[in-house]
Design a protein around this motif. Structure first.
Motif, PDB file in Angstrom:
ATOM      1  N   HIS A   1      19.846-130.207  55.553  1.00  0.00           N
ATOM      2  CA  HIS A   1      19.873-129.373  56.749  1.00  0.00           C
ATOM      3  C   HIS A   1      20.874-129.928  57.768  1.00  0.00           C
ATOM      4  O   HIS A   1      21.624-129.166  58.403  1.00  0.00           O
ATOM      5  N   PHE A   2      20.890-131.235  57.923  1.00  0.00           N
ATOM      6  CA  PHE A   2      21.832-131.883  58.838  1.00  0.00           C
ATOM      7  C   PHE A   2      23.271-131.604  58.413  1.00  0.00           C
ATOM      8  O   PHE A   2      24.123-131.257  59.241  1.00  0.00           O
ATOM      9  N   ILE A   3      23.548-131.734  57.132  1.00  0.00           N
ATOM     10  CA  ILE A   3      24.912-131.550  56.638  1.00  0.00           C
ATOM     11  C   ILE A   3      25.372-130.105  56.798  1.00  0.00           C
ATOM     12  O   ILE A   3      26.527-129.832  57.164  1.00  0.00           O
ATOM     13  N   GLU A   4      24.476-129.153  56.538  1.00  0.00           N
ATOM     14  CA  GLU A   4      24.838-127.738  56.664  1.00  0.00           C
ATOM     15  C   GLU A   4      25.194-127.394  58.115  1.00  0.00           C
ATOM     16  O   GLU A   4      26.199-126.716  58.378  1.00  0.00           O
ATOM     17  N   LEU A   5      24.364-127.836  59.060  1.00  0.00           N
ATOM     18  CA  LEU A   5      24.653-127.552  60.469  1.00  0.00           C
ATOM     19  C   LEU A   5      25.858-128.340  60.955  1.00  0.00           C
ATOM     20  O   LEU A   5      26.589-127.880  61.841  1.00  0.00           O
ATOM     21  N   PHE A   6      26.084-129.505  60.402  1.00  0.00           N
ATOM     22  CA  PHE A   6      27.269-130.293  60.751  1.00  0.00           C
ATOM     23  C   PHE A   6      28.541-129.552  60.346  1.00  0.00           C
ATOM     24  O   PHE A   6      29.519-129.495  61.108  1.00  0.00           O
ATOM     25  N   ALA A   7      28.527-128.972  59.140  1.00  0.00           N
ATOM     26  CA  ALA A   7      29.686-128.194  58.696  1.00  0.00           C
ATOM     27  C   ALA A   7      29.898-126.976  59.587  1.00  0.00           C
ATOM     28  O   ALA A   7      31.034-126.645  59.952  1.00  0.00           O
ATOM     29  N   LEU A   8      28.808-126.303  59.961  1.00  0.00           N
ATOM     30  CA  LEU A   8      28.919-125.123  60.821  1.00  0.00           C
ATOM     31  C   LEU A   8      29.439-125.500  62.209  1.00  0.00           C
ATOM     32  O   LEU A   8      30.291-124.794  62.777  1.00  0.00           O
ATOM     33  N   ALA A   9      28.954-126.610  62.761  1.00  0.00           N
ATOM     34  CA  ALA A   9      29.401-127.036  64.092  1.00  0.00           C
ATOM     35  C   ALA A   9      30.880-127.377  64.100  1.00  0.00           C
ATOM     36  O   ALA A   9      31.579-127.128  65.092  1.00  0.00           O
TER      37      ALA A   9
ATOM     38  N   PRO B   1      32.286-128.835  71.607  1.00  0.00           N
ATOM     39  CA  PRO B   1      31.878-130.197  71.206  1.00  0.00           C
ATOM     40  C   PRO B   1      30.919-130.153  70.023  1.00  0.00           C
ATOM     41  O   PRO B   1      29.772-129.708  70.146  1.00  0.00           O
ATOM     42  N   SER B   2      31.371-130.631  68.886  1.00  0.00           N
ATOM     43  CA  SER B   2      30.584-130.496  67.658  1.00  0.00           C
ATOM     44  C   SER B   2      29.291-131.293  67.703  1.00  0.00           C
ATOM     45  O   SER B   2      28.258-130.838  67.199  1.00  0.00           O
ATOM     46  N   SER B   3      29.305-132.485  68.298  1.00  0.00           N
ATOM     47  CA  SER B   3      28.090-133.297  68.313  1.00  0.00           C
ATOM     48  C   SER B   3      27.008-132.648  69.163  1.00  0.00           C
ATOM     49  O   SER B   3      25.826-132.619  68.781  1.00  0.00           O
ATOM     50  N   THR B   4      27.370-132.106  70.322  1.00  0.00           N
ATOM     51  CA  THR B   4      26.388-131.441  71.177  1.00  0.00           C
ATOM     52  C   THR B   4      25.836-130.201  70.500  1.00  0.00           C
ATOM     53  O   THR B   4      24.625-129.937  70.533  1.00  0.00           O
ATOM     54  N   GLN B   5      26.706-129.426  69.862  1.00  0.00           N
ATOM     55  CA  GLN B   5      26.258-128.233  69.146  1.00  0.00           C
ATOM     56  C   GLN B   5      25.323-128.604  68.003  1.00  0.00           C
ATOM     57  O   GLN B   5      24.285-127.962  67.789  1.00  0.00           O
TER      58      GLN B   5
END
Length: 241
Positions: A75-83, A89-93
């Motif tokens: 789940h973390f990796i999927e949202l990381f790719a989307l952000a 700002p990708s980390s905040t998103q």
């Protein structure tokens, strides 16, 4: 093994690693308990996360996935790719969307508030100190504060770089696995990102993501494997003595 088989194998491993993926057990946790968990995790991240967005992602992965298991790795990796595919700002998103996926819209705003609040307060106080004094006056509070900050910043940058490098290695291993195509894409993308001029990065990075995503999509859309056809044929049946 083809790209389609690799994709099926990764999907199978995800389900086996996370048998609760389809169980909906997270929905059974009361919202108040989820808010308490968000407050516990994101207050720590807000006070300890330093560096830029990449360092924040690394520390978020370490806290939310490795240490506490509050979020599933997939789940973390999927949202990381989307952000990373979105502006901003990708980390905040990423961190706020992780909380929102667990506890709804209010949970996302609560995580965003707790993650940003400590830095906002400290930087505001730091700005007042710098503005109130004379940075050129020897022994002034402003000059001492700036000197301390300059000394600390070198160590913080080194520590942040180590966090980013470790997270990049861990996430790359989990995303690519044994898929040679993904490792090739990771290698080429890393080289492009390393040598791309900063002025061109605004155009190169989105094009690189579109090209890589299109390539993996085309490789995964393939006809049924010959192995499946062979297994269905009469000749493939075991002979009886």
């Amino acid at each position: 093994m083809g790209a389609a088989d690799d994709s099926d194998e990764r999907s199978r491993l995800i389900v086996e690693e996370d048998p609760e993926n389809l169980s909906g057990k997270e929905n059974e946790i009361p919202k108040n308990e989820l808010y308490r968990q968000i407050a516990a995790h994101y207050s720590v991240l807000g006070l300890t996360a330093f560096g830029g967005p990449n360092a924040h992602v690394a520390m978020g992965h370490q806290r939310l996935v490795d240490q506490t298991g509050w979020v599933r790795d997939t789940h973390f990796i999927e949202l990381f790719a989307l952000a990373n595919a979105l502006p901003g700002p990708s980390s905040t998103q990423l961190l706020s969307s992780l909380a929102a996926s667990k506890a709804g819209l209010f949970g996302g705003f609560l995580a965003l508030f707790l993650f940003q609040l400590p830095g906002f307060i400290l930087l505001t106080l730091f700005g007042f100190v710098v503005r109130a004094g004379d940075a050129d006056q020897k022994g002034s509070l402003t000059k001492i504060t700036l000197a301390i900050f300059n000394r600390l910043s070198h160590g913080l940058v080194a520590a942040a770089f180590a966090q980013v490098a470790l997270a990049a290695y861990q996430i790359s291993n989990k995303v690519a696995g044994k898929d040679k195509t993904l490792w090739a894409l990771l290698s080429v993308s890393t080289c492009i990102a390393a040598f791309c001029p900063p002025a061109q990065s605004a155009f190169v990075f989105p094009l690189m993501m579109i090209a890589s995503g299109s390539l993996t999509l085309c490789l995964q859309i393939s006809p049924p494997s010959k192995r499946s056809s062979a297994s269905d044929s009469p000749d493939a049946a075991p002979k009886e003595d």
